[in-house]
Design an enzyme around this catalytic site. Structure first.
Site, PDB file in Angstrom:
ATOM      1  N   GLY A  86      -5.928  13.912  18.874  1.00 27.80           N
ATOM      2  CA  GLY A  86      -5.645  13.426  17.524  1.00 27.80           C
ATOM      3  C   GLY A  86      -4.277  12.775  17.456  1.00 27.80           C
ATOM      4  O   GLY A  86      -3.866  12.300  16.395  1.00 27.80           O
ATOM      5  N   HIS A 143       1.579   7.256   4.044  1.00 30.77           N
ATOM      6  CA  HIS A 143       1.684   8.613   4.566  1.00 30.77           C
ATOM      7  C   HIS A 143       3.001   9.241   4.121  1.00 30.77           C
ATOM      8  O   HIS A 143       3.879   8.567   3.586  1.00 30.77           O
ATOM      9  CB  HIS A 143       1.616   8.611   6.096  1.00 30.77           C
ATOM     10  CG  HIS A 143       0.236   8.444   6.643  1.00 30.77           C
ATOM     11  ND1 HIS A 143      -0.343   7.208   6.792  1.00 30.77           N
ATOM     12  CD2 HIS A 143      -0.676   9.350   7.066  1.00 30.77           C
ATOM     13  CE1 HIS A 143      -1.558   7.359   7.286  1.00 30.77           C
ATOM     14  NE2 HIS A 143      -1.788   8.640   7.470  1.00 30.77           N
ATOM     15  N   HIS A 144       3.132  10.520   4.406  1.00 27.35           N
ATOM     16  CA  HIS A 144       4.334  11.289   4.085  1.00 27.35           C
ATOM     17  C   HIS A 144       5.559  10.683   4.764  1.00 27.35           C
ATOM     18  O   HIS A 144       5.452   9.946   5.759  1.00 27.35           O
ATOM     19  CB  HIS A 144       4.159  12.744   4.513  1.00 27.35           C
ATOM     20  CG  HIS A 144       3.755  12.896   5.951  1.00 27.35           C
ATOM     21  ND1 HIS A 144       4.671  12.994   6.980  1.00 27.35           N
ATOM     22  CD2 HIS A 144       2.531  12.935   6.534  1.00 27.35           C
ATOM     23  CE1 HIS A 144       4.041  13.109   8.131  1.00 27.35           C
ATOM     24  NE2 HIS A 144       2.731  13.071   7.896  1.00 27.35           N
ATOM     25  N   LYS A 147       6.268  10.794   8.818  1.00 26.32           N
ATOM     26  CA  LYS A 147       5.416  10.185   9.836  1.00 26.32           C
ATOM     27  C   LYS A 147       6.220   9.167  10.638  1.00 26.32           C
ATOM     28  O   LYS A 147       6.954   8.362  10.067  1.00 26.32           O
ATOM     29  CB  LYS A 147       4.192   9.521   9.210  1.00 26.32           C
ATOM     30  CG  LYS A 147       3.190   9.003  10.238  1.00 26.32           C
ATOM     31  CD  LYS A 147       1.871   8.603   9.587  1.00 26.32           C
ATOM     32  CE  LYS A 147       0.881   8.059  10.624  1.00 26.32           C
ATOM     33  NZ  LYS A 147       0.545   9.045  11.671  1.00 26.32           N
TER      34      LYS A 147
END
Length: 255
Positions: A86, A143-144, A147
């Site tokens: 991932g 995204h946060h 990242k």
């Protein structure tokens, strides 16, 4: 993700957590992964000892960094353990390591492990093929704030789907940066826009903008649990597979 995976594995029938790996400098080394995940103690402590973990498991689920993934891949391949990747942001050299390792063991690699995102990729490919060159393709992701890679692995996965729909190579069509006086948009471009901030788990939108109309296909992740569940599902699937490089589309039967 490590803590989330530990919790989801504990909730999944027929799955057993055999080990938890971290870098030797991590403050979590020596701690029980069950307690770190917010559950009861599992009797499995976090360790940097890759060899000891690989001796006791069928495979590895890996959400780390490109450097850690390529290091671990060589060892999982040597031991014949399946490897679920991932991790995003691998460079060309890292991708080569993945392909070489896949000659020895089953690898499932995806920019996103969720069912929804992989279904979205199928829809993007179909839309890109159906709507044709009159529709410009733009991919927006957020995204946060922590990242570290951009565009996100999911955005690139969606870009690859769009490129396959158009029967072109993403490397030839992608526009990842626009700044200053850029001139008009070129026909066939697949554009990317990246946003970072707050605690956003992951938002992605593919915009197909044509003459007088616009199609928007979107996915919003509301919890990291969905990535962990997808990764565990991939592990269950990969356990019985021959060596090779697979994607979540293979796992979900969407290819």
């Amino acid at each position: 993700m490590g803590r989330t995976l530990a919790r989801i594995i504990a909730e999944t029938p027929d799955c057993v957590l055999c080990g938890a790996l971290e870098h030797e400098t991590s403050p979590f080394v020596g701690q029980d992964i069950g307690l770190l995940a917010g559950n009861a103690a599992r009797g499995v402590v976090v360790t940097p000892d890759i060899e000891s973990v690989l001796k006791s498991c069928d495979g590895v689920i890996d959400f780390t960094t490109p450097q850690a993934t390529t290091h671990l891949l060589r060892q999982t391949a040597a031991h014949g353990r399946f490897h679920i990747i991932g991790t995003t942001g691998l460079d060309a050299a890292g991708e080569t390591v993945v392909r070489e390792a896949a000659k020895q063991t089953a690898i499932v690699k995806s920019g996103n492990m969720s069912l929804g995102v992989n279904l979205l990729a199928v829809l993007v490919k179909r839309a890109a093929a159906t709507l044709g060159a009159d529709f410009d393709i733009e991919i927006l992701e957020m995204h946060h704030r922590a990242k570290v890679d951009a565009p996100s692995g999911t955005a690139l996965l969606l870009g690859e789907a769009a490129a396959r729909g158009r029967k072109v190579k993403l490397a030839d069509a992608a526009v990842k940066v626009r700044d200053g006086y850029t001139g008009a948009r070129q026909d066939g471009d697949i554009g990317f826009a990246t946003l970072r901030g707050g605690s956003v788990v992951g938002d992605h939108m593919v915009i197909l903008a044509g003459p007088g109309e616009r199609v928007e296909l979107a996915h919003r992740a509301e919890s990291r649990d969905l990535f962990a569940r997808g990764a565990v599902r991939a592990a269950q699937w990969a356990r019985a597979r021959k060596p090779g490089l697979y994607s979540m589309l293979d796992v979900l039967g969407l290819e």
